[in-house]
Each structure stands twice: as structure tokens, then as C-alpha cells.
Write an enzyme that holds these catalytic residues in place. Structure first.
Site, PDB file in Angstrom:
ATOM      1  CG  HIS A  15      -2.068  -0.973   1.117  1.00  0.00           C
ATOM      2  ND1 HIS A  15      -1.868  -2.339   1.017  1.00  0.00           N
ATOM      3  CD2 HIS A  15      -3.407  -0.778   1.093  1.00  0.00           C
ATOM      4  CE1 HIS A  15      -3.043  -2.942   0.944  1.00  0.00           C
ATOM      5  NE2 HIS A  15      -3.996  -2.026   0.985  1.00  0.00           N
ATOM      6  CB  ALA A  17       2.650   5.758  -3.398  1.00  0.00           C
ATOM      7  N   GLY A  18       5.601   4.703  -2.777  1.00  0.00           N
ATOM      8  CA  GLY A  18       7.030   4.771  -3.086  1.00  0.00           C
ATOM      9  C   GLY A  18       7.583   3.426  -3.491  1.00  0.00           C
ATOM     10  CE  LYS A  19       8.151  -1.961   0.171  1.00  0.00           C
ATOM     11  NZ  LYS A  19       7.940  -2.985   1.237  1.00  0.00           N
ATOM     12  CG  ASP A  75       8.956  -9.386   5.499  1.00  0.00           C
ATOM     13  OD1 ASP A  75       8.086  -8.509   5.694  1.00  0.00           O
ATOM     14  OD2 ASP A  75       9.566  -9.949   6.427  1.00  0.00           O
ATOM     15  CB  SER A  76      13.552  -6.088   3.548  1.00  0.00           C
ATOM     16  OG  SER A  76      12.773  -4.904   3.626  1.00  0.00           O
ATOM     17  CE1 TYR A 168      16.930  -0.967  13.617  1.00  0.00           C
ATOM     18  CE2 TYR A 168      15.202  -0.900  11.951  1.00  0.00           C
ATOM     19  CZ  TYR A 168      15.614  -1.172  13.243  1.00  0.00           C
ATOM     20  OH  TYR A 168      14.708  -1.651  14.160  1.00  0.00           O
ATOM     21  CG  ASP A 169      19.292   3.111   4.878  1.00  0.00           C
ATOM     22  OD1 ASP A 169      19.270   1.871   5.069  1.00  0.00           O
ATOM     23  OD2 ASP A 169      18.790   3.658   3.884  1.00  0.00           O
ATOM     24  NE  ARG A 195      13.032  -3.475  -1.586  1.00  0.00           N
ATOM     25  CZ  ARG A 195      13.131  -2.855  -0.417  1.00  0.00           C
ATOM     26  NH1 ARG A 195      13.916  -1.814  -0.284  1.00  0.00           N
ATOM     27  NH2 ARG A 195      12.445  -3.272   0.627  1.00  0.00           N
TER      28      ARG A 195
END
Length: 209
Positions: A15, A17-19, A75-76, A168-169, A195
Site C-alpha cells: 500500500h 506508493a514509493g515502493k 519482506d526485509s 536503519y540506514d 533489495r
């Protein structure tokens, strides 16, 4: 041989939009027309799995069954070696504010601090090795599925550094680098991320790319 997706419509089980935009751009060269589960009004299933694979499959299968179309879910999360793989599938949950902590939403600094606090409890000799994991699950309405796993190894660094990333970047330094994911140009990060690794495996298997 893995079932081939081919061109046509693919439901992205999100849900966000960015992904959807990011995944659509990755698959556009192969004639795949991506539509989000959100745009189709599909409900978000409860992620009750204990592994990234289980949760990705839950989302992909739910979207495929509800839409009658093939669906892709990811899932990440971050797994820290010294913490027995935590936060793992609870990576986002660790950033979730509780009812007594103010407005709803995610507090990633709190989540990063929780990891650091647990490592501190283990003492100065605790390993800071960790890895970001990404699992892509591709499911068809008849139940067939394929799994693609990606990984970016590195170490947990404190304090957080950089403003270019998210999650967490700011505390993740990829293997062989000195800067965190949040200090690296986004295009460079996407080329070496967990990814990117997972999508490279999907594209090689599905499209021979």
C-alpha cells in the site's frame, strides 16, 4: 524450471506508493505492468510469519488469491549477529511508538538506539556484524510460487551518520565501505543493497537478465 512470469499485469503487494514506483521502474523494461494491492482495494494480511520468507509469502499469496493475478511481495529487515538475528522480521516493529509515547508512527532513532543498547549490554567485545535481508516472493493464484533472497552484509555503527537514507540506514556500514547507507548516494546504495541483490536474482530467473 521456475514458472515464468512474462509480460502482463502484476500485483505488487503493498500500500506504499514509493515502493510501487521503485518496483515498477525495475520491472518496466520487461513489459510488466505493475499495480499495487492498495490501488485494487485489497486488505493487508497479518504478517504472522517468523521469517522473512514466511511473511513475504503471506503477502504475495493473499494478493494473488484476492486479485486472480500473479503477485509480488517483499519482506526485509536488519539481522544483527550478536543479537541472534534480531530485530529480523520485527525490524519495523522496533520503531513503532507505543500509545504512551505520543503520536502514532515510527521512531527509527529509538529503534536504532534499542539495538545499540542491547549491544552495549553484551560488552565492548560484542560483534557488530549484521546484514540487511530482502526476500521477494512471487505467487500465482493457483498456489505456485518462487522465492528470491538478497543480502547486504556489513556492521552496526554508532552513533547514526548521514541523512540520505531511511530506517536503519544511518547505522549500517556495508562491507568494504567506510560510510553508512545514509551517507552514500542513493543510486550507489541501490546498486549494492539487499533489495538490488534480490531483484537481480529475480530478473535472472524470470527474464534471463
Amino acid at each position: 524450471m521456475t514458472r515464468q512470469l512474462g509480460s502482463g499485469k502484476l500485483v505488487i503487494a503493498t500500500h506504499n506508493a514509493g515502493k510501487l514506483k521503485e518496483i515498477s521502474a525495475l520491472l518496466a523494461p520487461y513489459g510488466v505492468d505493475c499495480v499495487s494491492a492498495g490501488a485494487l482495494g485489497l486488505p493487508e494480511p497479518a504478517e504472522t510469519g517468523r521469517t522473512f520468507v514466511e511473511n513475504a509469502l503471506i503477502k504475495a499469496r493473499a494478493a494473488a488469491e484476492a486479485s486472480g493475478l500473479p503477485a509480488l511481495a517483499d519482506d526485509s529487515g536488519l539481522a544483527v549477529d550478536a543479537l541472534d538475528g534480531r530485530p529480523g522480521v520485527y525490524t519495523a516493529d522496533w520503531a513503532q511508538r507505543q500509545w504512551f509515547e505520543g503520536e502514532p508512527g515510527r521512531d527509527w532513532y529509538m529503534a536504532m538506539g534499542k539495538v545499540e543498547g542491547l549491544l552495549q549490554q553484551l560488552g565492548p567485545g560484542a560483534s557488530r556484524a549484521c546484514a540487511f535481508h530482502c526476500v521477494l516472493a512471487l505467487a500465482w493464484p493457483d498456489g505456485e510460487h518462487a522465492i528470491y533472497e538478497g543480502k547486504a552484509a556489513g556492521k552496526f555503527s554508532w552513533p547514526p551518520r548521514g541523512t540520505l537514507g531511511f530506517g536503519y540506514d544511518p547505522v549500517f556500514v556495508p562491507e568494504g565501505r567506510e560510510h553508512t547507507f545514509a551517507e552514500i548516494d542513493p543510486e550507489e546504495k541501490h546498486a549494492i543493497s539487499h533489495r538490488a541483490d534480490a531483484f537481480a536474482r529475480l530478473k535472472a530467473d524470470q527474464f534471463g537478465a
